[in-house]
Design a protein around this motif. Structure first.
Motif, mmCIF file in Angstrom:
data_model
loop_
_atom_site.group_PDB
_atom_site.id
_atom_site.type_symbol
_atom_site.label_atom_id
_atom_site.label_comp_id
_atom_site.label_asym_id
_atom_site.label_seq_id
_atom_site.Cartn_x
_atom_site.Cartn_y
_atom_site.Cartn_z
ATOM 1 N N LEU A 97 10.806 13.174 -15.260
ATOM 2 C CA LEU A 97 10.254 13.936 -16.372
ATOM 3 C C LEU A 97 10.320 15.410 -16.019
ATOM 4 N N TYR A 98 10.809 16.202 -16.938
ATOM 5 C CA TYR A 98 10.966 17.628 -16.644
ATOM 6 C C TYR A 98 10.671 18.450 -17.881
ATOM 7 N N THR A 99 10.373 19.717 -17.621
ATOM 8 C CA THR A 99 10.156 20.672 -18.698
ATOM 9 C C THR A 99 11.228 21.758 -18.610
ATOM 10 N N GLU A 100 11.369 22.501 -19.667
ATOM 11 C CA GLU A 100 12.314 23.617 -19.650
ATOM 12 C C GLU A 100 11.912 24.636 -18.581
ATOM 13 N N GLU A 101 10.616 24.813 -18.397
ATOM 14 C CA GLU A 101 10.140 25.747 -17.373
ATOM 15 C C GLU A 101 10.600 25.314 -15.980
ATOM 16 N N GLN A 102 10.553 24.015 -15.706
ATOM 17 C CA GLN A 102 10.993 23.522 -14.395
ATOM 18 C C GLN A 102 12.489 23.742 -14.192
ATOM 19 N N ILE A 103 13.280 23.483 -15.229
ATOM 20 C CA ILE A 103 14.722 23.721 -15.131
ATOM 21 C C ILE A 103 14.993 25.205 -14.890
ATOM 22 N N GLU A 104 14.256 26.064 -15.592
ATOM 23 C CA GLU A 104 14.415 27.511 -15.397
ATOM 24 C C GLU A 104 14.087 27.918 -13.969
ATOM 25 N N LYS A 105 13.058 27.298 -13.393
ATOM 26 C CA LYS A 105 12.686 27.628 -12.009
ATOM 27 C C LYS A 105 13.743 27.159 -11.020
ATOM 28 N N VAL A 106 14.319 26.000 -11.265
ATOM 29 C CA VAL A 106 15.400 25.521 -10.398
ATOM 30 C C VAL A 106 16.576 26.495 -10.435
ATOM 31 N N LEU A 107 16.930 26.956 -11.624
ATOM 32 C CA LEU A 107 18.053 27.893 -11.760
ATOM 33 C C LEU A 107 17.722 29.247 -11.149
ATOM 34 N N LEU A 108 16.472 29.684 -11.260
ATOM 35 C CA LEU A 108 16.059 30.934 -10.634
ATOM 36 C C LEU A 108 16.125 30.814 -9.109
ATOM 37 N N TYR A 109 15.674 29.673 -8.605
ATOM 38 C CA TYR A 109 15.754 29.436 -7.161
ATOM 39 C C TYR A 109 17.214 29.449 -6.702
ATOM 40 N N LEU A 110 18.096 28.830 -7.478
ATOM 41 C CA LEU A 110 19.525 28.847 -7.156
ATOM 42 C C LEU A 110 20.050 30.282 -7.087
ATOM 43 N N ASP A 111 19.677 31.106 -8.068
ATOM 44 C CA ASP A 111 20.115 32.508 -8.076
ATOM 45 C C ASP A 111 19.620 33.244 -6.831
ATOM 46 N N LEU A 112 18.346 33.033 -6.480
ATOM 47 C CA LEU A 112 17.773 33.695 -5.299
ATOM 48 C C LEU A 112 18.480 33.248 -4.025
ATOM 49 N N LEU A 113 18.692 31.950 -3.916
ATOM 50 C CA LEU A 113 19.319 31.394 -2.722
ATOM 51 C C LEU A 113 20.757 31.878 -2.595
ATOM 52 N N TYR A 114 21.479 31.854 -3.691
ATOM 53 C CA TYR A 114 22.879 32.282 -3.672
ATOM 54 C C TYR A 114 23.011 33.761 -3.286
ATOM 55 N N SER A 115 22.199 34.603 -3.900
ATOM 56 C CA SER A 115 22.314 36.042 -3.631
ATOM 57 C C SER A 115 21.880 36.398 -2.210
ATOM 58 N N GLN A 116 20.778 35.816 -1.739
ATOM 59 C CA GLN A 116 20.289 36.122 -0.397
ATOM 60 C C GLN A 116 21.148 35.474 0.688
ATOM 61 N N ASN A 117 21.776 34.371 0.366
ATOM 62 C CA ASN A 117 22.608 33.673 1.349
ATOM 63 C C ASN A 117 23.811 34.513 1.769
ATOM 64 N N LYS A 118 24.252 35.387 0.874
ATOM 65 C CA LYS A 118 25.374 36.262 1.207
ATOM 66 C C LYS A 118 24.969 37.336 2.213
ATOM 67 N N ILE A 119 23.666 37.563 2.314
ATOM 68 C CA ILE A 119 23.157 38.632 3.189
ATOM 69 C C ILE A 119 22.655 38.080 4.519
ATOM 70 N N ILE A 120 21.892 36.971 4.474
ATOM 71 C CA ILE A 120 21.216 36.520 5.695
ATOM 72 C C ILE A 120 21.545 35.074 6.097
ATOM 73 N N ASN A 121 22.560 34.469 5.492
ATOM 74 C CA ASN A 121 23.044 33.148 5.918
ATOM 75 C C ASN A 121 21.928 32.107 5.996
ATOM 76 N N LEU A 122 21.403 31.753 4.841
ATOM 77 C CA LEU A 122 20.317 30.771 4.756
ATOM 78 C C LEU A 122 20.817 29.335 4.826
ATOM 79 N N VAL A 123 21.960 29.071 4.183
ATOM 80 C CA VAL A 123 22.571 27.732 4.213
ATOM 81 C C VAL A 123 24.064 27.894 4.460
ATOM 82 N N GLY A 124 24.681 26.837 4.983
ATOM 83 C CA GLY A 124 26.107 26.900 5.292
ATOM 84 C C GLY A 124 26.996 26.906 4.064
#
Length: 235
Positions: free
Chosen positions: A10-37
């Motif tokens: 069960l999910y809400t639009e807010e939860q999907i938005e948060k997942v996508l926001l987290y993806l954006d944060l992870l992707y952008s910061q990963n280019k700087i500080i190598n968070l995931v491979g």
């Protein structure tokens, strides 16, 4: 959204938005500080976020068993942050030793508005001796890639009696269990099951090792990390 429907999430639009926001944060910061491979954005979504969510297949068996959850060696918040978005009624604790990763986690938790997530910065072998955290969690999760013997000694001490420890693993776990089942027992655990799940868009099988905490972990565990790496459990 098809992934969520197939797994009865069960999910809400807010939860999907948060997942996508987290993806954006992870992707952008990963280019700087190598968070995931994983570097490509779509692959981070599939290999990191979807994979973290694959445990939801067993939510009735695992995720409803308690409200206090520890994600040990969380790194960039996987799986803890992703699961916390969907289980707002549970308290998630993210344990991470690296300063650059904890700073990212602080930023992500704030931007995502996750008031059910707390950070613990430190080394698991030290925090695991602290009475504030030792045998205090209903569920301990570990997605970190490390040797099985290291993982069980660092994880099992955090779990309450009758709580569960879940490792995200590959099919290699079957060989590891064959070789090290006595060590699980020594640390106070009992292997319950090996559960399988498919990660969407990948031809790979995700395996979850389910361990129940059946007795107190002997006080000598966890040992210093140098000893954990150098010596077997009974030295």
């Amino acid at each position: 959204n098809l992934f969520f429907r197939r797994n009865n999430i069960l999910y809400t639009e807010e939860q999907i938005e948060k997942v996508l926001l987290y993806l954006d944060l992870l992707y952008s910061q990963n280019k700087i500080i190598n968070l995931v491979g994983t570097k490509e954005k779509d692959q981070i979504f599939i290999r990191q976020i979807f994979d973290s969510l694959s445990l939801i297949k067993y939510q009735d068996r695992i995720l409803k068993s308690g409200n206090k959850i520890l994600d040990i060696g969380t790194g960039a918040g996987l799986p803890g942050i992703v699961l916390a978005i969907f289980f707002k009624n549970k308290d998630f604790y993210l344990l991470e030793k690296t300063l650059k990763k904890t700073k990212f986690l602080e930023k992500a938790i704030e931007k995502l508005g996750l008031d059910n997530v707390k950070l613990i910065r430190g080394r698991a072998e030290i925090i695991g001796k602290d009475k504030r955290y030792r045998e205090q969690f209903d569920l301990v999760l570990a997605r970190a890639v490390t040797k099985f013997l290291i993982l069980i000694e660092l994880s099992i001490p955090f779990c309450k009696i009758n709580g569960k420890i879940i490792f995200y693993k590959s099919k290699k776990i079957f060989g590891e269990l064959k070789n090290f089942s006595n060590e699980v027992i020594e640390l106070g655990g009992k292997v319950l099951n090996v559960l399988e799940a498919e990660t969407p868009c990948l031809q790979e099988l995700r395996v979850f090792l389910e361990i129940k905490k059946v007795k107190n972990t002997p006080s000598k565990y966890p040992r210093s990390f140098s000893r954990i790496k150098r010596e077997d459990l009974y030295n």
